[in-house]
Each structure stands twice: as structure tokens, then as C-alpha cells.
Design a protein around this motif. Structure first.
Motif, PDB file in Angstrom:
ATOM      1  N   UNK A 179       2.900   0.461   1.433  1.00  0.00           N
ATOM      2  CA  UNK A 179       3.501   1.007   2.648  1.00  0.00           C
ATOM      3  C   UNK A 179       4.870   1.606   2.355  1.00  0.00           C
ATOM      4  N   UNK A 180       5.630   0.962   1.459  1.00  0.00           N
ATOM      5  CA  UNK A 180       6.937   1.502   1.082  1.00  0.00           C
ATOM      6  C   UNK A 180       6.776   2.851   0.388  1.00  0.00           C
ATOM      7  N   UNK A 216       8.234   6.424   1.676  1.00  0.00           N
ATOM      8  CA  UNK A 216       9.092   7.275   0.852  1.00  0.00           C
ATOM      9  C   UNK A 216       8.472   8.650   0.632  1.00  0.00           C
ATOM     10  N   UNK A 217       7.154   8.699   0.455  1.00  0.00           N
ATOM     11  CA  UNK A 217       6.471   9.984   0.267  1.00  0.00           C
ATOM     12  C   UNK A 217       6.555  10.853   1.525  1.00  0.00           C
ATOM     13  N   UNK A 218       6.710  10.215   2.694  1.00  0.00           N
ATOM     14  CA  UNK A 218       6.777  10.952   3.947  1.00  0.00           C
ATOM     15  C   UNK A 218       8.162  11.439   4.327  1.00  0.00           C
ATOM     16  N   UNK A 226      13.732   1.287  -4.751  1.00  0.00           N
ATOM     17  CA  UNK A 226      13.408   0.855  -3.385  1.00  0.00           C
ATOM     18  C   UNK A 226      12.154  -0.008  -3.393  1.00  0.00           C
ATOM     19  N   UNK A 227      11.116   0.428  -4.087  1.00  0.00           N
ATOM     20  CA  UNK A 227       9.871  -0.346  -4.138  1.00  0.00           C
ATOM     21  C   UNK A 227      10.094  -1.684  -4.827  1.00  0.00           C
ATOM     22  N   UNK A 228      10.920  -1.729  -5.850  1.00  0.00           N
ATOM     23  CA  UNK A 228      11.234  -2.988  -6.524  1.00  0.00           C
ATOM     24  C   UNK A 228      11.958  -3.942  -5.571  1.00  0.00           C
ATOM     25  N   UNK A 229      12.905  -3.431  -4.800  1.00  0.00           N
ATOM     26  CA  UNK A 229      13.612  -4.268  -3.818  1.00  0.00           C
ATOM     27  C   UNK A 229      12.645  -4.762  -2.753  1.00  0.00           C
ATOM     28  N   UNK A 230      11.755  -3.901  -2.270  1.00  0.00           N
ATOM     29  CA  UNK A 230      10.720  -4.334  -1.315  1.00  0.00           C
ATOM     30  C   UNK A 230       9.917  -5.475  -1.916  1.00  0.00           C
ATOM     31  N   UNK A 231       9.480  -5.299  -3.147  1.00  0.00           N
ATOM     32  CA  UNK A 231       8.671  -6.313  -3.819  1.00  0.00           C
ATOM     33  C   UNK A 231       9.403  -7.648  -3.910  1.00  0.00           C
ATOM     34  N   UNK A 232      10.662  -7.620  -4.310  1.00  0.00           N
ATOM     35  CA  UNK A 232      11.433  -8.860  -4.455  1.00  0.00           C
ATOM     36  C   UNK A 232      11.685  -9.535  -3.112  1.00  0.00           C
ATOM     37  N   UNK A 263       6.227 -12.526   7.023  1.00  0.00           N
ATOM     38  CA  UNK A 263       7.454 -11.745   7.112  1.00  0.00           C
ATOM     39  C   UNK A 263       7.160 -10.408   7.762  1.00  0.00           C
ATOM     40  N   UNK A 264       8.224  -9.725   8.131  1.00  0.00           N
ATOM     41  CA  UNK A 264       8.132  -8.358   8.627  1.00  0.00           C
ATOM     42  C   UNK A 264       9.066  -7.507   7.785  1.00  0.00           C
ATOM     43  N   UNK A 265       8.537  -6.400   7.294  1.00  0.00           N
ATOM     44  CA  UNK A 265       9.292  -5.461   6.479  1.00  0.00           C
ATOM     45  C   UNK A 265       9.749  -4.309   7.360  1.00  0.00           C
ATOM     46  N   UNK A 266      11.025  -3.960   7.261  1.00  0.00           N
ATOM     47  CA  UNK A 266      11.588  -2.820   7.984  1.00  0.00           C
ATOM     48  C   UNK A 266      12.179  -1.860   6.950  1.00  0.00           C
TER      49      UNK A 266
END
Length: 129
Positions: free
Chosen positions: A23-24, A28-30, A43-49, A62-65
């Protein structure tokens, strides 16, 4: 560029972390103004962590924003635990971690932990575009 947001609820199941990363990447692609590859990877690494830590230590949900602004990208993860992330010595032999939070702090321009009035917390990281 206008601010762009994405909120993703992530349940505790086998594909949740991979789904958060996917989803991240889609978010980012959008973006109207594309990111350099290394910034998108950070960014994707931070999302993953942050999602991994929320699932492992924050109660399993959890909820990702994700929020894109002209000069920053914010990754924020809500979870039901009131416990803030803490820096600890990395475990070089037992595989119990200790690397993620320092890495997030290194990659991000700033990080914050905000306690929610209804319980739980939001851990956020702002990364430079």
C-alpha cells in the motif's frame, strides 16, 4: 502539490506487513511529483519497521497513515499500546531485534510518539522528499 493522504487499517494476519509495504508503494507511485528511488525505499523501510513494531509490541493491530506534503512524507502508525518505542542495544546473536527504532530515527527528519486520549499511541516519522 496538494496534500495527499492514505489510511490503511492493518489486522494481525500473515500478509499484513507485506500488505502495508504494498500500500505504501502504491501510495508513493500515485504521487503527482515522483520521489527519487532511494527516498521511496526509505519510506517503505520506515513503514515496514513501524508496522512490524506495532504488530509485535502494540497489541497485534494497527492503522497506517501516509501523508505527502510538498517537502515531507509522514508515516504514522496507531496501535492500542501506550508503551513508546525505546532504544535498546541490538541483539547481535539472538535475533530479538533492537535495530529498527534507531534506523527509523536515522532515516527520518523527525519522529514523535503521541499518546491517544482513548488509549494507545501514534508513532510518526517525517521524511524529507
Amino acid at each position: 502539490m496538494d496534500t495527499m493522504n492514505l489510511d490503511v487499517a492493518t489486522a494481525h494476519f500473515a500478509g499484513s506487513l507485506a500488505g502495508a509495504r504494498e500500500r505504501a508503494r502504491d501510495f508513493l507511485d500515485g504521487l503527482t511529483r515522483p520521489l527519487a528511488g532511494e527516498v521511496a525505499d526509505a519510506v517503505v523501510l520506515v513503514v515496514s519497521e513501524l508496522v512490524t513494531n506495532a504488530l509485535r509490541h502494540g497489541g497485534g493491530t494497527c492503522t497506517l497513515h501516509l501523508t505527502a506534503r510538498p517537502d515531507t512524507l509522514e508515516v504514522a502508525v496507531d496501535d492500542p499500546s501506550p508503551e513508546a518505542p525505546r532504544t535498546r542495544s541490538p541483539d547481535l546473536k539472538g535475533g530479538t531485534g533492537g535495530f529498527g527504532w534507531p534506523m527509523v530515527n536515522h532515516l527520518a527528519r523527525s519522529t514523535a510518539v503521541t499518546r491517544q486520549s482513548a488509549g494507545g499511541k501514534t508513532v510518526s516519522a517525517a521524511l524529507a522528499r
